[in-house]
Design an enzyme around this catalytic site. Structure first.
Site, short mmCIF file in Angstrom:
data_model
loop_
_atom_site.label_atom_id
_atom_site.label_comp_id
_atom_site.label_asym_id
_atom_site.label_seq_id
_atom_site.Cartn_x
_atom_site.Cartn_y
_atom_site.Cartn_z
CD GLU A 49 -2.86 -1.24 2.33
OE1 GLU A 49 -4.08 -1.03 2.25
OE2 GLU A 49 -2.29 -1.57 3.38
CD GLU B 299 -3.38 -6.36 3.96
OE1 GLU B 299 -2.62 -5.39 4.09
OE2 GLU B 299 -3.52 -6.97 2.87
#
Length: 258
Positions: free
Chosen positions: A111, A131
């Site tokens: 990210e 995740e």
């Protein structure tokens, strides 16, 4: 200033920021987040610095994301106001940042790379938003930026499975600008050199206009861009005179950033 979990070097108007936790695959703990936010605050505010490169120490990892050991010990997922690494929620800095991804970029580390304006990857780099595999979600911009950058179906293929993507596949998907044939930092410096040949205020106005226009209809964006702050600064600047003058005089422009 001396930092514990990062290093900062300046090469003229270029700032090079290195995440420095190689023993933890450059995963970010709470203090590393705070330091990186302060470093990028300083970069954003320093008129002498025009471009930044973000990379990781060592040969294995760019950033492996959150320090899960800290989280497992009750440290939580707290990030600073400007987001993961002080960058993923930084929406007010028009200066360009280049990610030099030297290895693994996982979770928040990916990210962080997606939040940069250009992404240069080592041929051994690996990317993923895993995740979902640990019962979490990519809440530092991955759920928004990845679909925006590579399209919905391809993004869903990564987000819903947490699968790993190579640098070569990242180039094909469109989130990687270049797979470095040699040293990734050298390749990133090459992109920085190209940016530094351009008017710094022009680069900033362009970045701001592109990003702010993403959420606007075309006609509205074309009308609104004239009033964006960086564009206003550009249009009233000395550089806006210097660029055309240098072109007519057949010389390189002497950019002042004002």
């Amino acid at each position: 200033m001396t930092w514990t979990y990062a290093t900062v070097e300046r090469e003229g108007p270029l700032t090079i920021v290195t995440i420095n936790r190689p023993e933890a695959h450059n995963a970010l703990n709470a203090q590393a987040h705070i330091e990186l936010e302060a470093i990028f605050d300083a970069f954003a505010e320093d008129d002498s610095q025009w471009v930044a490169i973000l990379t990781g120490a060592g040969e294995k990892a760019f950033c492996a994301g959150h320090d899960l050991k800290q989280q497992a010990a009750g440290g939580g997922l707290t990030t600073p106001p400007k987001g993961f690494g002080g960058l993923t929620a930084r929406f007010d800095c028009p200066k360009p940042v280049i990610a030099a991804v030297n290895g693994v970029a996982m979770g928040g580390g990916f990210e962080l790379a997606l939040a940069c304006d250009l992404l240069v990857a080592d041929s051994r780099a690996v990317f993923a938003l895993p995740e979902v595999r640990v019962g979490l979600a990519a809440l530092a911009g991955g759920l928004q930026r990845l679909p925006q950058q590579i399209g919905l179906k391809q993004a869903m293929g990564m987000l819903l499975t947490g699968r790993r993507v190579s640098a070569t596949e990242g180039l094909a998907l469109g989130f990687v600008n270049e797979v470095a044939q040699g040293d990734v930092l050298t390749a990133a410096r090459g992109w920085a050199a190209q940016l530094l040949e351009c008017g710094p205020l022009s680069v900033r106005a362009t970045k701001e206009s592109v990003l702010r226009s993403l959420s606007l209809p075309l006609a509205e964006a074309m009308a609104a861009q004239w009033d964006f702050p960086a564009m206003q600064t550009l249009l009233s600047s000395e550089d806006a005179v210097e660029g055309p003058l240098a072109f007519t005089q057949k010389r390189k422009p002497a950019w002042q950033g004002r």
